[in-house]
Structures are given as C-alpha cells and as structure tokens.
Design a protein around this motif. Sequence first.
Motif, PDB file in Angstrom:
ATOM      1  N   LEU A  78       0.797  -1.226   0.000  1.00 10.34           N
ATOM      2  CA  LEU A  78       0.000   0.000   0.000  1.00 10.34           C
ATOM      3  C   LEU A  78       0.829   1.275   0.000  1.00 10.34           C
ATOM      4  CD1 LEU A  78      -2.746  -1.180   2.495  1.00 10.34           C
ATOM      5  CD2 LEU A  78      -3.142  -0.518   0.123  1.00 10.34           C
ATOM      6  N   ARG A  80       2.730   4.418  -0.935  1.00  7.54           N
ATOM      7  CA  ARG A  80       2.606   5.281  -2.111  1.00  7.54           C
ATOM      8  C   ARG A  80       3.952   5.923  -2.460  1.00  7.54           C
ATOM      9  NH1 ARG A  80      -1.901   8.628   0.915  1.00  7.54           N
ATOM     10  NH2 ARG A  80      -0.361   8.071   2.531  1.00  7.54           N
ATOM     11  N   ASN A 138      -3.558   0.034  -4.920  1.00  8.58           N
ATOM     12  CA  ASN A 138      -2.324   0.782  -5.167  1.00  8.58           C
ATOM     13  C   ASN A 138      -1.751   0.474  -6.546  1.00  8.58           C
ATOM     14  OD1 ASN A 138      -0.478   2.714  -4.318  1.00  8.58           O
ATOM     15  ND2 ASN A 138       0.929   1.205  -3.446  1.00  8.58           N
TER      16      ASN A 138
END
Length: 203
Positions: A78, A80, A138
């Motif tokens: 997840l 970023r 994601n």
Amino acid sequence: MNPPVQRALISVSNKEGLLEFARELAHRGVQIISTGGTARLLRGEGIEAIDVSAVTGFPEIMDGRVKTLHPKIHGGLLGRSGTDEPVMAEHGIEAIDLVAVKLYPFAATVARPGCTFDDAVENIDIGGPAMVRASAKNHERVTIIVDPLDYGTVLAEIDREGGSVSAETRLRLATKAFAHTAQYDATVAAYLDRAARPSAGEF
C-alpha cells in the motif's frame, strides 16, 4: 515514469504456470517473496525465494491462517511513491512491486461430494483477497496478477518497458483483480446463505 519491478510476492494455491513465471522473474533480477508451500516448491526447483516469515519476522501460525496479514507485507503493497517512503523506512518496510495470488479453491472445494461445512469454511481465503485488494488499490505502483494467463503478458511488458509494467496494464489488471475478489466473495456468501437456510437447497 513507470516504477520498476524489483520485488515480487507470489502466493498461489494453483501452481499452473508458476515455475516458468517465477524463473523468468528471477532471471530478470526480481527478488521473490513467497508463502510456505509455494516457497518450498520454488526452492526445490532451484529458484531463490524468501519466506514471508523472514520478511515479517513472525512465523506462519494457526495452520497457515495467519501469514501475510502483517504491516511489512501490507505496508509494502500500500505504500505510495513520493508519499510513504519516510514511514516505510522508519519501520523497515520494503516496497513490493508485483503480486501474483491464486486464492484458495473455495468453489472447487464445496463442489466435491462429501464436503463438510467445516471443510468449506477452512477454504475461505482471507490473506489472499486482502493482498489482492491492497495491490489493486495501489495499482499506481503495484502490478497484481490473479490469472496465470496474464503471466506471459506481464513478462513481455517488463521486457518491452525496460523492467516496468505500464500504467494501462496495471489498471486493467487491478480491475480484473477487484472483479475476481467480488466473484469469490459472492460464491462464499451464496454457500453460507444456503447453509443458513437448508430448505433453499443442498450444499
């Protein structure tokens, strides 16, 4: 710029096409993380694979019910680009760029003659759908594969894109992944509904 595929997590119940795919990833310098049975199979074929437990620092427990549900896995999925690197570094979380998951065969299990309710419940996948959904959410950075038919496509694109997978392909695969988990959950829900209302039909 598309992110390079440097680290992959493979956890599949159906080993169709797995060995060739993993071998080709390894030949391209991709580090492979895998769960117990899959990792042992890969190493037995001479393909280097790191156990999930070595990444998390926590053993697989409860007969494998808990193995990938850990911040070092889901943080790796997840996280970023351009946002979460500081917190990932703080907690020793490394990014995972590609995920190949084949969920527990729930539909095939409940279709077998003599399948008990307990057998069915034990074949409800929890960690797999969680990883699929996290990766698909994601997709800006992560490539998620739920269908072995996409192995070759992804490998060809990694070669064509200089070690990356295009944004268009990541989005297409994410869409496919969400449809896959939706269908899986619907199958489980339908089975449990029949179990709750035996008059609606046999299991």
